[in-house]
Write a protein that holds these residues in place. Structure first.
Motif, PDB file in Angstrom:
ATOM      1  N   PRO A  44      -4.165  12.439  -7.234  1.00  0.00           N
ATOM      2  CA  PRO A  44      -4.714  13.037  -6.013  1.00  0.00           C
ATOM      3  C   PRO A  44      -3.608  13.584  -5.106  1.00  0.00           C
ATOM      4  O   PRO A  44      -2.439  13.209  -5.237  1.00  0.00           O
ATOM      5  CB  PRO A  44      -5.413  11.848  -5.346  1.00  0.00           C
ATOM      6  CG  PRO A  44      -4.563  10.670  -5.740  1.00  0.00           C
ATOM      7  CD  PRO A  44      -4.091  10.967  -7.151  1.00  0.00           C
ATOM      8  N   GLY A  45      -3.994  14.474  -4.222  1.00  0.00           N
ATOM      9  CA  GLY A  45      -3.095  14.882  -3.144  1.00  0.00           C
ATOM     10  C   GLY A  45      -2.051  15.911  -3.486  1.00  0.00           C
ATOM     11  O   GLY A  45      -1.059  16.048  -2.758  1.00  0.00           O
ATOM     12  N   PHE A  46      -2.234  16.672  -4.554  1.00  0.00           N
ATOM     13  CA  PHE A  46      -1.243  17.702  -4.874  1.00  0.00           C
ATOM     14  C   PHE A  46      -1.280  18.769  -3.783  1.00  0.00           C
ATOM     15  O   PHE A  46      -2.328  19.315  -3.468  1.00  0.00           O
ATOM     16  CB  PHE A  46      -1.536  18.334  -6.234  1.00  0.00           C
ATOM     17  CG  PHE A  46      -0.406  19.183  -6.767  1.00  0.00           C
ATOM     18  CD1 PHE A  46       0.604  18.604  -7.516  1.00  0.00           C
ATOM     19  CD2 PHE A  46      -0.354  20.539  -6.506  1.00  0.00           C
ATOM     20  CE1 PHE A  46       1.648  19.381  -8.008  1.00  0.00           C
ATOM     21  CE2 PHE A  46       0.687  21.323  -6.990  1.00  0.00           C
ATOM     22  CZ  PHE A  46       1.696  20.742  -7.745  1.00  0.00           C
ATOM     23  N   GLY A  47      -0.117  19.084  -3.204  1.00  0.00           N
ATOM     24  CA  GLY A  47      -0.046  20.052  -2.118  1.00  0.00           C
ATOM     25  C   GLY A  47      -0.241  19.437  -0.743  1.00  0.00           C
ATOM     26  O   GLY A  47      -0.192  20.139   0.267  1.00  0.00           O
ATOM     27  N   GLU A  48      -0.451  18.123  -0.707  1.00  0.00           N
ATOM     28  CA  GLU A  48      -0.544  17.395   0.557  1.00  0.00           C
ATOM     29  C   GLU A  48       0.642  16.433   0.640  1.00  0.00           C
ATOM     30  O   GLU A  48       1.579  16.544  -0.135  1.00  0.00           O
ATOM     31  CB  GLU A  48      -1.871  16.635   0.619  1.00  0.00           C
ATOM     32  CG  GLU A  48      -3.096  17.525   0.404  1.00  0.00           C
ATOM     33  CD  GLU A  48      -4.382  16.719   0.243  1.00  0.00           C
ATOM     34  OE1 GLU A  48      -4.342  15.478   0.469  1.00  0.00           O
ATOM     35  OE2 GLU A  48      -5.407  17.323  -0.136  1.00  0.00           O
ATOM     36  N   THR A  49       0.602  15.495   1.578  1.00  0.00           N
ATOM     37  CA  THR A  49       1.659  14.478   1.640  1.00  0.00           C
ATOM     38  C   THR A  49       1.105  13.061   1.700  1.00  0.00           C
ATOM     39  O   THR A  49       1.851  12.105   1.530  1.00  0.00           O
ATOM     40  CB  THR A  49       2.570  14.687   2.870  1.00  0.00           C
ATOM     41  OG1 THR A  49       1.779  14.613   4.071  1.00  0.00           O
ATOM     42  CG2 THR A  49       3.288  16.023   2.809  1.00  0.00           C
ATOM     43  N   SER A  50      -0.197  12.909   1.911  1.00  0.00           N
ATOM     44  CA  SER A  50      -0.763  11.585   2.156  1.00  0.00           C
ATOM     45  C   SER A  50      -0.538  10.624   1.000  1.00  0.00           C
ATOM     46  O   SER A  50      -0.288   9.432   1.214  1.00  0.00           O
ATOM     47  CB  SER A  50      -2.259  11.689   2.456  1.00  0.00           C
ATOM     48  OG  SER A  50      -2.955  12.286   1.361  1.00  0.00           O
ATOM     49  N   THR A  51      -0.595  11.105  -0.237  1.00  0.00           N
ATOM     50  CA  THR A  51      -0.521  10.195  -1.383  1.00  0.00           C
ATOM     51  C   THR A  51       0.905   9.812  -1.754  1.00  0.00           C
ATOM     52  O   THR A  51       1.103   8.996  -2.652  1.00  0.00           O
ATOM     53  CB  THR A  51      -1.219  10.803  -2.618  1.00  0.00           C
ATOM     54  OG1 THR A  51      -0.569  12.024  -2.994  1.00  0.00           O
ATOM     55  CG2 THR A  51      -2.686  11.062  -2.328  1.00  0.00           C
ATOM     56  N   ILE A  52       1.900  10.398  -1.078  1.00  0.00           N
ATOM     57  CA  ILE A  52       3.269   9.899  -1.224  1.00  0.00           C
ATOM     58  C   ILE A  52       3.732   9.187   0.052  1.00  0.00           C
ATOM     59  O   ILE A  52       4.729   8.470   0.025  1.00  0.00           O
ATOM     60  CB  ILE A  52       4.275  11.008  -1.587  1.00  0.00           C
ATOM     61  CG1 ILE A  52       4.473  11.996  -0.441  1.00  0.00           C
ATOM     62  CG2 ILE A  52       3.859  11.726  -2.859  1.00  0.00           C
ATOM     63  CD1 ILE A  52       5.706  12.867  -0.581  1.00  0.00           C
ATOM     64  N   GLU A  53       3.020   9.373   1.141  1.00  0.00           N
ATOM     65  CA  GLU A  53       3.377   8.658   2.370  1.00  0.00           C
ATOM     66  C   GLU A  53       2.965   7.200   2.268  1.00  0.00           C
ATOM     67  O   GLU A  53       3.712   6.294   2.642  1.00  0.00           O
ATOM     68  CB  GLU A  53       2.711   9.309   3.575  1.00  0.00           C
ATOM     69  CG  GLU A  53       3.258  10.697   3.909  1.00  0.00           C
ATOM     70  CD  GLU A  53       2.753  11.205   5.242  1.00  0.00           C
ATOM     71  OE1 GLU A  53       2.995  10.524   6.259  1.00  0.00           O
ATOM     72  OE2 GLU A  53       2.098  12.274   5.265  1.00  0.00           O
ATOM     73  N   PHE A  54       1.752   6.959   1.754  1.00  0.00           N
ATOM     74  CA  PHE A  54       1.232   5.603   1.595  1.00  0.00           C
ATOM     75  C   PHE A  54       0.674   5.452   0.183  1.00  0.00           C
ATOM     76  O   PHE A  54      -0.221   6.189  -0.208  1.00  0.00           O
ATOM     77  CB  PHE A  54       0.129   5.319   2.617  1.00  0.00           C
ATOM     78  CG  PHE A  54       0.575   5.470   4.046  1.00  0.00           C
ATOM     79  CD1 PHE A  54       1.326   4.483   4.659  1.00  0.00           C
ATOM     80  CD2 PHE A  54       0.256   6.611   4.770  1.00  0.00           C
ATOM     81  CE1 PHE A  54       1.739   4.611   5.971  1.00  0.00           C
ATOM     82  CE2 PHE A  54       0.670   6.754   6.071  1.00  0.00           C
ATOM     83  CZ  PHE A  54       1.418   5.750   6.682  1.00  0.00           C
ATOM     84  N   LEU A  55       1.211   4.503  -0.571  1.00  0.00           N
ATOM     85  CA  LEU A  55       0.768   4.333  -1.953  1.00  0.00           C
ATOM     86  C   LEU A  55      -0.587   3.650  -2.033  1.00  0.00           C
ATOM     87  O   LEU A  55      -1.347   3.883  -2.976  1.00  0.00           O
ATOM     88  CB  LEU A  55       1.817   3.552  -2.743  1.00  0.00           C
ATOM     89  CG  LEU A  55       3.207   4.193  -2.799  1.00  0.00           C
ATOM     90  CD1 LEU A  55       4.133   3.381  -3.683  1.00  0.00           C
ATOM     91  CD2 LEU A  55       3.130   5.639  -3.291  1.00  0.00           C
ATOM     92  N   ASP A  56      -0.887   2.783  -1.070  1.00  0.00           N
ATOM     93  CA  ASP A  56      -2.222   2.198  -0.975  1.00  0.00           C
ATOM     94  C   ASP A  56      -2.846   2.698   0.325  1.00  0.00           C
ATOM     95  O   ASP A  56      -2.461   2.254   1.407  1.00  0.00           O
ATOM     96  CB  ASP A  56      -2.157   0.672  -0.974  1.00  0.00           C
ATOM     97  CG  ASP A  56      -3.553   0.034  -0.953  1.00  0.00           C
ATOM     98  OD1 ASP A  56      -4.543   0.762  -0.745  1.00  0.00           O
ATOM     99  OD2 ASP A  56      -3.644  -1.189  -1.154  1.00  0.00           O
ATOM    100  N   PRO A  57      -3.792   3.624   0.253  1.00  0.00           N
ATOM    101  CA  PRO A  57      -4.353   4.210   1.476  1.00  0.00           C
ATOM    102  C   PRO A  57      -5.109   3.206   2.335  1.00  0.00           C
ATOM    103  O   PRO A  57      -5.322   3.451   3.522  1.00  0.00           O
ATOM    104  CB  PRO A  57      -5.297   5.299   0.945  1.00  0.00           C
ATOM    105  CG  PRO A  57      -5.640   4.867  -0.450  1.00  0.00           C
ATOM    106  CD  PRO A  57      -4.416   4.173  -0.960  1.00  0.00           C
ATOM    107  N   SER A  58      -5.489   2.066   1.746  1.00  0.00           N
ATOM    108  CA  SER A  58      -6.251   1.072   2.506  1.00  0.00           C
ATOM    109  C   SER A  58      -5.364   0.119   3.297  1.00  0.00           C
ATOM    110  O   SER A  58      -5.860  -0.618   4.155  1.00  0.00           O
ATOM    111  CB  SER A  58      -7.150   0.262   1.568  1.00  0.00           C
ATOM    112  OG  SER A  58      -6.375  -0.554   0.712  1.00  0.00           O
ATOM    113  N   THR A  59      -4.060   0.112   3.008  1.00  0.00           N
ATOM    114  CA  THR A  59      -3.153  -0.799   3.713  1.00  0.00           C
ATOM    115  C   THR A  59      -1.898  -0.071   4.190  1.00  0.00           C
ATOM    116  O   THR A  59      -0.783  -0.442   3.818  1.00  0.00           O
ATOM    117  CB  THR A  59      -2.746  -1.981   2.809  1.00  0.00           C
ATOM    118  OG1 THR A  59      -2.123  -1.453   1.616  1.00  0.00           O
ATOM    119  CG2 THR A  59      -3.944  -2.828   2.426  1.00  0.00           C
ATOM    120  N   PRO A  60      -2.029   0.954   5.028  1.00  0.00           N
ATOM    121  CA  PRO A  60      -0.841   1.675   5.488  1.00  0.00           C
ATOM    122  C   PRO A  60       0.091   0.823   6.345  1.00  0.00           C
ATOM    123  O   PRO A  60       1.253   1.178   6.536  1.00  0.00           O
ATOM    124  CB  PRO A  60      -1.438   2.830   6.310  1.00  0.00           C
ATOM    125  CG  PRO A  60      -2.768   2.328   6.753  1.00  0.00           C
ATOM    126  CD  PRO A  60      -3.260   1.479   5.612  1.00  0.00           C
TER     127      PRO A  60
END
Length: 307
Positions: free
Chosen positions: A117-133
């Protein structure tokens, strides 16, 4: 180019919230990169295990009764609960690869689909677990991205973006899966988003040789001169790193202190990417440089056969 050791920046970025000293080191690094990348769009290629991996399950069997066999798309890596005993066996069964000797190909086991997920965005490399940032060990590029956004006016998804990939594989398979075609298009799009401004390609760890393969084998010099202003590598794994030998020997938990290293070994041994990053026997990794220590004997990068 900006080079560091194989593991140095991992500890800075992955553990940036752990201590003010490490956070200061990260901000200092941001300033160095900013001085090289000022006013240029940024495309980030992350390192091994450095972006989310989603999965969908429709399996007929599982290692234990508590492991799910049917599940719609979910964050397979990294889900914090997935790396806590007794759920680690469930994760390993879902995230491993299978090798098919008749075709020489790798694939997910039957009943498992994966996507990045998240190609062309940054969210999926900023936080590896989106539920526990809020957990420091699930944060990766957040501090660096936030620095450029808040201090230099960059826009997530427009002038600072990421090119995540399936880090279980190696470059020839990235190419087969269409990753490099997508990376080329992303760079051209970000170039246009920045007002036809050449971009800075920022790569970390495994992302460095992954991006170098693209630059040296898949695009020509005229394309590079038009679209790329700077190529900055952080902890580039140019001649391999000892981390890969650790994955084969005992597994690696990527600094996630809530579980043992051994939990990942079964899956990590199936990844062609792990073998691709093994230390390369050379002047960099000499015969007398010990990497693995056991009661019976020690091993260097020149000892793969007995190892």
């Amino acid at each position: 180019n900006f080079h560091m050791t194989c593991t140095g920046l991992n500890h800075i970025i992955m553990g940036a919230q752990a201590s003010p000293l490490l956070l200061t080191a990260l901000i200092g690094l941001c300033l160095v990169v900013a001085s090289r990348a000022k006013n240029t769009p940024i495309v980030i290629v992350p390192g091994v295990l450095g972006n989310q991996l989603e999965g969908k399950l429709d399996k007929n069997s599982a290692p234990h009764w508590w492991c799910e066999k049917k599940r719609d798309w979910f964050t397979m890596w990294l889900g914090v609960l997935e790396v806590v005993f007794p759920f680690t066996d469930c994760l390993q069964d879902n995230i491993k690869l299978e090798y098919h000797p008749d075709t020489g190909q790798y694939s997910n086991p039957e009943g498992i689909q994966t996507r990045i997920p998240g190609f062309g965005e940054t969210s999926t490399i900023e936080f590896l677990d989106p539920s526990t940032p809020w957990l420091f060990f699930t944060q990766y590029f957040h501090d660096l991205v936030e620095h450029f956004v808040s201090k230099h006016g960059y826009i997530r998804g427009k002038t600072i973006v990421a090119a995540p990939y399936d880090w279980r594989y190696a470059p020839s398979l990235f190419q087969e899966h269409g990753y490099y075609d997508n990376l080329k298009q992303l760079i051209e799009d970000v170039y246009a988003n920045g007002g036809n401004t050449p971009i800075t390609l920022l790569a970390h760890s495994m992302g460095a040789p992954t991006s170098l393969y693209f630059l040296t084998k898949l695009v020509n010099q005229a394309w590079k001169e038009k679209y790329i202003k700077s190529y900055i590598t952080l902890s580039g794994v140019w001649h391999g790193c000892s981390k890969s030998m650790k994955m084969f020997a005992s597994g690696d938990n990527e600094g996630i202190f809530i579980d043992m290293n051994i939990w990942g070994r079964e899956a990590q041994r199936t990844y062609p990417g792990t073998a691709w990053l093994l230390p390369y026997p050379s002047d960099t990794w000499t015969r007398d440089e010990v990497i693995i220590v056991t009661p019976e004997r020690n091993y260097s990068a020149w000892d793969y056969k007995p190892y």
